[in-house]
Design a protein around this motif. Sequence first.
Motif, PDB file in Angstrom:
ATOM      1  N   MET A   1       0.942  -1.005   0.020  1.00  7.34           N
ATOM      2  CA  MET A   1       0.169  -0.039  -0.076  1.00  7.34           C
ATOM      3  C   MET A   1       0.465   1.005  -0.310  1.00  7.34           C
ATOM      4  SD  MET A   1      -3.944   0.873   0.482  1.00  7.34           S
ATOM      5  CE  MET A   1      -4.347   0.937   2.011  1.00  7.34           C
ATOM      6  N   PRO A   2       0.790   2.332  -0.825  1.00  9.44           N
ATOM      7  CA  PRO A   2       1.812   3.148  -0.816  1.00  9.44           C
ATOM      8  C   PRO A   2       1.420   4.191   0.336  1.00  9.44           C
ATOM      9  CG  PRO A   2       0.630   2.876  -3.006  1.00  9.44           C
ATOM     10  CD  PRO A   2       0.055   2.205  -2.187  1.00  9.44           C
TER      11      PRO A   2
ATOM     12  N   ILE B   1       4.310   0.678  -8.138  1.00 11.10           N
ATOM     13  CA  ILE B   1       3.872   1.817  -7.449  1.00 11.10           C
ATOM     14  C   ILE B   1       3.959   1.474  -5.668  1.00 11.10           C
ATOM     15  CG2 ILE B   1       1.516   2.252  -6.791  1.00 11.10           C
ATOM     16  CD1 ILE B   1       0.692   2.616  -9.205  1.00 11.10           C
ATOM     17  N   ASP B   2       3.672   0.113  -5.709  1.00  7.08           N
ATOM     18  CA  ASP B   2       4.174  -0.115  -4.154  1.00  7.08           C
ATOM     19  C   ASP B   2       6.210   0.016  -4.385  1.00  7.08           C
ATOM     20  OD1 ASP B   2       1.597  -0.745  -3.721  1.00  7.08           O
ATOM     21  OD2 ASP B   2       1.731  -3.291  -4.363  1.00  7.08           O
TER      22      ASP B   2
ATOM     23  N   ASN C   1       2.318   8.453  -4.474  1.00 12.67           N
ATOM     24  CA  ASN C   1       1.099   8.432  -4.061  1.00 12.67           C
ATOM     25  C   ASN C   1       0.469   9.720  -4.978  1.00 12.67           C
ATOM     26  OD1 ASN C   1       2.660  10.926  -3.900  1.00 12.67           O
ATOM     27  ND2 ASN C   1       1.683  11.251  -1.299  1.00 12.67           N
ATOM     28  N   LYS C   2       0.924   9.587  -6.337  1.00 12.81           N
ATOM     29  CA  LYS C   2       0.613  10.532  -7.069  1.00 12.81           C
ATOM     30  C   LYS C   2       1.002   9.909  -8.235  1.00 12.81           C
ATOM     31  CE  LYS C   2       0.133  15.047  -5.265  1.00 12.81           C
ATOM     32  NZ  LYS C   2       0.235  16.103  -4.878  1.00 12.81           N
TER      33      LYS C   2
ATOM     34  N   CYS D   1      -4.386   6.079  -4.223  1.00  8.70           N
ATOM     35  CA  CYS D   1      -3.102   6.695  -5.387  1.00  8.70           C
ATOM     36  C   CYS D   1      -4.264   8.500  -6.047  1.00  8.70           C
ATOM     37  CB  CYS D   1      -1.980   6.345  -6.624  1.00  8.70           C
ATOM     38  SG  CYS D   1      -0.944   5.474  -6.081  1.00  8.70           S
ATOM     39  N   GLN D   2      -3.779   9.008  -5.936  1.00  8.34           N
ATOM     40  CA  GLN D   2      -4.237  10.436  -6.554  1.00  8.34           C
ATOM     41  C   GLN D   2      -4.473   9.919  -7.831  1.00  8.34           C
ATOM     42  OE1 GLN D   2      -2.745  14.676  -5.529  1.00  8.34           O
ATOM     43  NE2 GLN D   2      -5.044  15.279  -6.509  1.00  8.34           N
TER      44      GLN D   2
END
Length: 144
Positions: A1-2, A53-54, A59-60, A94-95
């Motif tokens: 989880m980022p 991503i992980d 987070n973006k 994530c945004q």
Amino acid sequence: MPTGNRSMGLDVGSKTVGVAISDLMGWTAQGIETIPIDEEAGDFGYQRLKELIDEYHVNKIIIGLPKNMNNTMGPRAEASLKFGDNLQTIVPECQIIYQDERLTTTQAERMLIEEGNISRKKRKKVIDKLAAVMILQNYLNYKR
């Protein structure tokens, strides 16, 4: 989880997705990978993106939006929006941000041609990654 503070830039094409990542301070973008995709087979590289991503604690996610020169949305821009919507369901924490990327691939190719010693075949391999770097760097510069 980022849970980190890094941004990821994506240049979504019909055959590949160029991936760039920001440094920890959010100042610079580095190209990290070009993920092959197959639109017809429904393989968009989401699993590999989730791994990255992980790994990088993103987070973006900044996705290049290839609008037409008259600011309208063509098929590639629509495909990028759909890609982002699908990715959002995989990484809801994530945004997702869309960044106008008109001409970034053209700029990236021009930069590689100006290097002079990079063959067309090599350019094709790195163009999407470099375009992702430019998308992310433009975002980081704008954000400051």
